[in-house]
Write an enzyme that holds these catalytic residues in place. Structure first.
Site, PDB file in Angstrom:
ATOM      1  N   TYR A 162       2.596  13.907   7.922  1.00 38.19           N
ATOM      2  CA  TYR A 162       1.146  14.039   7.878  1.00 38.19           C
ATOM      3  C   TYR A 162       0.783  15.344   7.185  1.00 38.19           C
ATOM      4  O   TYR A 162       1.351  16.400   7.474  1.00 38.19           O
ATOM      5  CB  TYR A 162       0.559  14.043   9.297  1.00 38.19           C
ATOM      6  CG  TYR A 162       0.569  12.688   9.962  1.00 38.19           C
ATOM      7  CD1 TYR A 162      -0.512  11.821   9.821  1.00 38.19           C
ATOM      8  CD2 TYR A 162       1.656  12.276  10.724  1.00 38.19           C
ATOM      9  CE1 TYR A 162      -0.506  10.571  10.424  1.00 38.19           C
ATOM     10  CE2 TYR A 162       1.665  11.026  11.331  1.00 38.19           C
ATOM     11  CZ  TYR A 162       0.587  10.182  11.177  1.00 38.19           C
ATOM     12  OH  TYR A 162       0.594   8.942  11.773  1.00 38.19           O
ATOM     13  N   SER A 163      -0.191  15.273   6.266  1.00 39.01           N
ATOM     14  CA  SER A 163      -0.677  16.483   5.611  1.00 39.01           C
ATOM     15  C   SER A 163      -1.321  17.394   6.643  1.00 39.01           C
ATOM     16  O   SER A 163      -2.078  16.933   7.510  1.00 39.01           O
ATOM     17  CB  SER A 163      -1.703  16.132   4.533  1.00 39.01           C
ATOM     18  OG  SER A 163      -1.123  15.359   3.507  1.00 39.01           O
ATOM     19  N   CYS A 364      -5.965  13.425  -2.882  1.00 37.96           N
ATOM     20  CA  CYS A 364      -5.213  13.001  -1.701  1.00 37.96           C
ATOM     21  C   CYS A 364      -5.955  11.842  -1.047  1.00 37.96           C
ATOM     22  O   CYS A 364      -7.156  11.940  -0.766  1.00 37.96           O
ATOM     23  CB  CYS A 364      -5.047  14.156  -0.710  1.00 37.96           C
ATOM     24  SG  CYS A 364      -3.935  13.770   0.666  1.00 37.96           S
ATOM     25  N   GLU A 404      -1.354  13.285  -4.257  1.00 39.24           N
ATOM     26  CA  GLU A 404      -0.633  12.829  -3.065  1.00 39.24           C
ATOM     27  C   GLU A 404      -1.393  11.627  -2.523  1.00 39.24           C
ATOM     28  O   GLU A 404      -2.436  11.773  -1.886  1.00 39.24           O
ATOM     29  CB  GLU A 404      -0.576  13.947  -2.014  1.00 39.24           C
ATOM     30  CG  GLU A 404       0.328  13.642  -0.838  1.00 39.24           C
ATOM     31  CD  GLU A 404       0.498  14.851   0.066  1.00 39.24           C
ATOM     32  OE1 GLU A 404      -0.395  15.074   0.917  1.00 39.24           O
ATOM     33  OE2 GLU A 404       1.484  15.588  -0.101  1.00 39.24           O
ATOM     34  N   TYR A 406      -1.294   7.426  -0.809  1.00 37.96           N
ATOM     35  CA  TYR A 406      -0.518   6.562   0.084  1.00 37.96           C
ATOM     36  C   TYR A 406      -1.076   5.159   0.067  1.00 37.96           C
ATOM     37  O   TYR A 406      -2.175   4.930  -0.457  1.00 37.96           O
ATOM     38  CB  TYR A 406      -0.541   7.115   1.516  1.00 37.96           C
ATOM     39  CG  TYR A 406      -1.894   7.564   1.986  1.00 37.96           C
ATOM     40  CD1 TYR A 406      -2.822   6.665   2.508  1.00 37.96           C
ATOM     41  CD2 TYR A 406      -2.251   8.921   1.918  1.00 37.96           C
ATOM     42  CE1 TYR A 406      -4.041   7.087   2.958  1.00 37.96           C
ATOM     43  CE2 TYR A 406      -3.490   9.349   2.360  1.00 37.96           C
ATOM     44  CZ  TYR A 406      -4.374   8.429   2.875  1.00 37.96           C
ATOM     45  OH  TYR A 406      -5.616   8.861   3.311  1.00 37.96           O
TER      46      TYR A 406
END
Length: 406
Positions: A162-163, A364, A404, A406
């Site tokens: 997790y960021s 992100c 980044e 996902y």
């Protein structure tokens, strides 16, 4: 003992993270002087708070070649990676030897950040862990943990990264805490289910769907259900893609969808809030401009809006933000308001910013963000005799385009 020695070597003196492989000319720093507090566990861990607050890598704004690749260099020693000639903390704690922290109450935010929207997965939480100063990290990195994946009666799931949503000093600025921004994953009557009808029980937020087949994300639900005092096993830190630039006059364009706001929040806390980022003249060490674009489905899903309003009021010439609320807003052409739709309203201004070698773009969130950038800036690039894909590639090569997704 070996782990403790490795941490001690990293934290014993803040200058360990300040020494580049070749000494550059002095430059201003984004962070303040090291904190002087010591940890009671022994001399090997003295100065841990200082490392978190002041010394971790990117606070030393020494100049570096623009063409330097963003990828970190090979690991030099345990718990350390060299990025742009400086050491940063790296995988101090592994899945086989994690750090045992605990959940603590956050003094900035309540745990649930969002309000019910009618969707099953409406909840996003802000969860804080006490790591006692043993897990130093810098803005833009991530942590994981086997404890994130544990559910009673089941085997731990694969470790999830997790960021980090807090700056290096933590929300309490003690350098002893780390915060995450986590969305609770809940799908009702979808393709997958891990709870049959009658099996779903109320979560911490009180949401339950006993009349439906339900899929609940293992990691996200475990974290969102945590309460102060719960133990957590932390691994990391890791990540070198999303690190801040070293130039205090850099411009930062940030694109975030949902919990992709996490690294952006960590940047903004350092740049506009923390004592570590304050200058001696009462201003901020950061002298550039920061522009945030955030995309969410509902206005009730907005994250950290109170902080954004505060930064805008205090630093109107340096910080601006725009929201894209896809299910509530439309543009002049009647299109749903996604990030690229909102950015298109400022395409010329943003394009001009990106021509400046001091401008960095950070993305992100969802995978479609990069294609959204192409949709927004492809036409303007073509008008200027360029191809967006090639322009973006050149920015990446110059370490100015950070992604980044996902």
């Amino acid at each position: 003992m070996a782990q403790a020695a490795a941490v001690g070597a990293l934290l014993g003196a803040s200058t360990a993270f300040l020494a580049p492989s070749a000494a550059p000319a002095p430059a201003p720093a984004l962070r303040g002087a090291p904190h002087s507090s010591r940890d009671s566990t022994g001399p090997g861990l003295a100065g841990a708070a200082g490392v978190g607050a002041a010394a971790l890598g990117l606070g030393l704004l020494a100049a570096r070649p623009a063409a330097t690749a963003c990828r970190a260099a090979a690991v030099k020693k345990k718990g350390v990676k060299v990025v742009h000639g400086k050491e940063i903390p790296w995988n101090l704690f592994s899945p086989k030897a994690p750090y045992q922290g605990k959940v603590v109450e956050n003094d900035v935010h309540k745990q649930t950040l969002t309000e019910p929207t009618g969707d099953a997965n409406w909840e996003t939480t802000h969860v804080t862990f006490d790591h006692g100063g043993k897990v130093p990290y810098i803005e833009g990195q991530s942590i994981g943990g086997s404890g994130f994946a544990v559910m009673k009666g089941e085997q731990p799931a694969k470790i999830r990264l997790y960021s980090i949503a807090s700056s290096a000093v933590g929300d309490d600025q003690t350098s002893k805490t780390v915060s995450l921004c986590v969305k609770r994953v809940v799908e009702v009557d979808g393709k997958f289910a891990n709870r049959q009808k009658g099996e779903d029980k109320p979560d911490k937020a009180g949401t339950a769907y006993p009349e439906n087949q339900v899929y609940r994300g293992v990691c996200s639900n475990h974290i969102c259900d945590m309460t102060p005092g719960d133990e957590v096993l932390i691994t990391g830190p890791t990540g070198a893609e999303m690190l801040l630039p070293e130039d205090p006059e850099a411009n930062i364009i940030m694109l975030a969808t949902g919990t992709g706001i996490a690294p952006m929040r960590s940047y903004l806390r350092l740049l506009f809030h923390d004592k570590a980022g304050a200058s001696s003249d009462g201003g901020r060490k950061f002298k550039g401009k920061a522009w945030l674009f955030m995309g969410v489905p509902y206005s009730k899903s907005l994250l950290y809006d109170d902080e954004h309003q505060t930064y805008k009021k205090a630093f109107p010439d340096q910080f601006r933000y725009d929201y894209a609320v896809s299910r509530e807003q439309k543009n002049a052409a009647g299109q749903k308001m996604y990030i690229q739709t909102k950015m298109a309203e400022y395409a010329e201004e943003l394009w001009e910013m990106m021509q400046d070698e001091k401008t960095h773009v950070y993305m992100c969130g969802l995978k479609g963000m990069e294609s959204g950038m192409a949709e927004c800036f492809g036409p303007i690039a073509e008008k200027n005799g360029l191809v967006w894909a090639e322009f973006a590639k050149a920015m990446k090569k110059a370490d100015r385009y950070h992604v980044e997704v996902y």
